[in-house]
Design a protein around this motif. Structure first.
Motif, mmCIF file in Angstrom:
data_model
loop_
_atom_site.group_PDB
_atom_site.id
_atom_site.type_symbol
_atom_site.label_atom_id
_atom_site.label_comp_id
_atom_site.label_asym_id
_atom_site.label_seq_id
_atom_site.Cartn_x
_atom_site.Cartn_y
_atom_site.Cartn_z
ATOM 1 N N UNK A 26 0.808 -1.205 0.000
ATOM 2 C CA UNK A 26 0.000 0.000 0.000
ATOM 3 C C UNK A 26 0.840 1.254 0.000
ATOM 4 N N UNK A 27 0.195 2.413 0.088
ATOM 5 C CA UNK A 27 0.939 3.679 0.100
ATOM 6 C C UNK A 27 1.895 3.730 1.287
ATOM 7 N N UNK A 28 2.999 4.397 1.088
ATOM 8 C CA UNK A 28 3.937 4.562 2.189
ATOM 9 C C UNK A 28 3.281 5.344 3.329
ATOM 10 N N UNK A 269 -3.974 -10.906 8.028
ATOM 11 C CA UNK A 269 -4.364 -9.908 9.034
ATOM 12 C C UNK A 269 -3.246 -8.903 9.285
ATOM 13 N N UNK A 270 -2.008 -9.386 9.276
ATOM 14 C CA UNK A 270 -0.859 -8.509 9.526
ATOM 15 C C UNK A 270 -0.371 -7.948 8.195
ATOM 16 N N UNK A 271 -1.158 -7.045 7.659
ATOM 17 C CA UNK A 271 -0.910 -6.523 6.315
ATOM 18 C C UNK A 271 -0.385 -5.089 6.372
ATOM 19 N N UNK A 272 0.043 -4.592 5.216
ATOM 20 C CA UNK A 272 0.497 -3.213 5.126
ATOM 21 C C UNK A 272 1.898 -3.018 5.663
ATOM 22 N N UNK A 273 2.346 -1.774 5.653
ATOM 23 C CA UNK A 273 3.703 -1.451 6.077
ATOM 24 C C UNK A 273 3.963 -1.779 7.532
ATOM 25 N N UNK A 274 2.940 -1.645 8.364
ATOM 26 C CA UNK A 274 3.126 -1.903 9.790
ATOM 27 C C UNK A 274 2.533 -3.232 10.231
ATOM 28 N N UNK A 275 2.222 -4.081 9.249
ATOM 29 C CA UNK A 275 1.782 -5.449 9.518
ATOM 30 C C UNK A 275 0.548 -5.488 10.426
ATOM 31 N N UNK A 276 -0.444 -4.691 10.073
ATOM 32 C CA UNK A 276 -1.735 -4.751 10.746
ATOM 33 C C UNK A 276 -2.823 -4.277 9.802
#
Length: 433
Positions: A26-28, A269-276
């Motif tokens: 996803x976006x930064x 579930x732990x998605x995106x840059x911050x794994x949530x």
């Protein structure tokens, strides 16, 4: 505050090893960019026990950088305890009534604008349908003036008798809390603000920051939020550097990344840059400790998100935690049921069987005579209800694959700390180092 891009405003797509499909993060992330003087002032208040009813506990007691911005135990000892982290013990003169019922969460990256939901059950969150854009347990009694949901959540622990306020008639703040006089004029929040305003250095610093505005409780909350946003921005881990093309992960960590985004299903579930995904899921976590109940309730359950929404589908569901610095924030789970990272990872692979074979020795609980930490797990009907709520599928991984997954999780570590712990605070009260 203004929001600024982490690096550049584009989407980064990675192709992970092990045959996994390309994964878009996803976006930064964008971060709040707090005023430095505000963050400095918030730092002093974060470490100052003046905010607690008995002037003996600071925010840092349960969120200390030496303990990964948490407290290093499954369920902490708040009011009535002495010491820091795993060394904290019951005070002989003011014994606490119970353990704090939930694990103290880390504070990493809460200044990123995507973090809008707080507490394990999400009972405080940004909500544009509310008059001030924040939904809280106080409902219509919530005050205006908080700059963000982060600021609002930072100051709810001062209203908890077990966490910071103190019990019954121990002090003026605890008396107000006991009577339900919280946000009203002259209530608990005002009493705390008056304490701070009576200290000349705080008076001057607030005046320099916002001339003629005075010291209000919301002003205190806003500067503490600025400090949290500034201090614990952790976005320069080996994983980040690898995604920017500045470095390479170890071979084992890359294999673990492939498992994380592929076979192991962690990124569901732990998605995106911050794994949530910032959502709520039941993963059949064992229930230990006193549970989350009102004083008039006689149970040790923790119904999680259900207590907020009233939706039976939300029973035993808790917010997906970010995995940034997960190697530093043990124990794990809403109640810290697992003290070791490998144990919580293995729980995810077979949640129901792990639940039913759980042993309290897997937690890290300070000594608390008379506590009934295993009461919930001795109720077969309750254990079965937790099992029925589980949303995880079983996954088969070898020990070698689990080791690789742990290596990848270690690549998310960035123990950022900018201002550090102050040597002293304006109140003159002791600072926990």
């Amino acid at each position: 505050m203004r929001a600024v891009s982490l690096f550049l405003a584009f989407e980064l797509v990675i192709s992970v090893v092990g045959g996994a499909r390309a994964q878009s993060l996803g976006p930064l992330p964008e971060f709040l960019d707090p005023d430095f003087a505000s963050a400095e002032l918030g730092r002093l208040l974060f470490y100052d026990p003046i905010l607690s009813g008995n002037k003996n506990i600071s925010c840092a007691t349960c969120h200390h950088p030496r303990l990964g911005t948490s407290d290093g135990v499954s369920l902490g000892i708040g009011e009535g305890g002495i010491g820091l982290g795993p060394e904290r013990k019951l005070g002989p003169e003011n014994t606490p009534e119970q353990r704090i019922p939930r694990n103290s969460p880390g504070l990493w990256n809460l200044g990123a604008t995507e973090f809008t939901t707080f507490f394990h059950d999400g009972r405080l969150e940004a909500d544009p349908t509310q008059p001030d854009g924040i939904r809280t347990p106080l409902g219509t009694h919530m005050r205006s003036g908080f700059n963000s949901a982060l600021a609002a959540q930072a100051m709810f622990p001062v209203l908890s008798p077990d966490e910071m306020a103190g019990h019954y008639s121990e002090n003026d703040v605890s008396k107000a809390v006991r009577l339900g006089i919280l946000t009203q004029q002259g209530g608990a929040w005002d009493l705390i603000a008056e304490r701070v305003a009576a200290i000349p250095e705080y008076e001057q610093r607030f005046e320099d920051l916002a001339p003629h505005d005075g010291i209000t409780f919301t002003a205190i909350a806003n500067v503490i939020a600025d400090f949290i946003a500034f201090e614990w921005r952790a976005d320069n881990s080996p994983f980040d550097r690898a995604m920017r093309g500045e470095a390479e992960l170890s071979e084992e960590a890359e294999i673990g990344m492939g498992l994380f985004f592929g076979k192991a299903g962690c990124s569901n579930c732990h998605s995106g840059w911050f794994q949530t995904d910032h959502k709520f899921h039941s993963i059949a976590l064992p229930q230990i400790g006193p549970g989350k109940a009102a004083r008039f309730e006689n149970h040790v359950r923790d119904d999680g998100r259900f207590r907020v929404t009233g939706d039976p589908d939300d029973a035993s569901a808790f917010r997906t935690p970010s995995l940034r610095n997960v190697t530093l924030t043990a124990p794990y789970g809403h109640n810290g049921a697992f003290a070791e990272l490998e144990d919580i990872v293995r729980h995810h692979l077979g949640a129901v069987s792990s639940l039913k074979s759980y042993s309290i020795e897997l937690a890290a609980l300070p000594d608390f005579p008379g506590s009934k930490d295993q009461r919930a797990m001795s109720d077969n009907q309750h254990v079965e209800a937790i099992a029925q709520s589980n949303s995880l599928s079983n996954v088969n991984l070898t020990d070698q694959e689990i080791d690789a997954l742990l290596r990848f999780l270690a690549s998310l570590e960035d123990p950022a700390e900018r201002l550090g712990v102050p040597d002293q605070v304006p109140s003159g009260l002791p600072v926990e180092k």
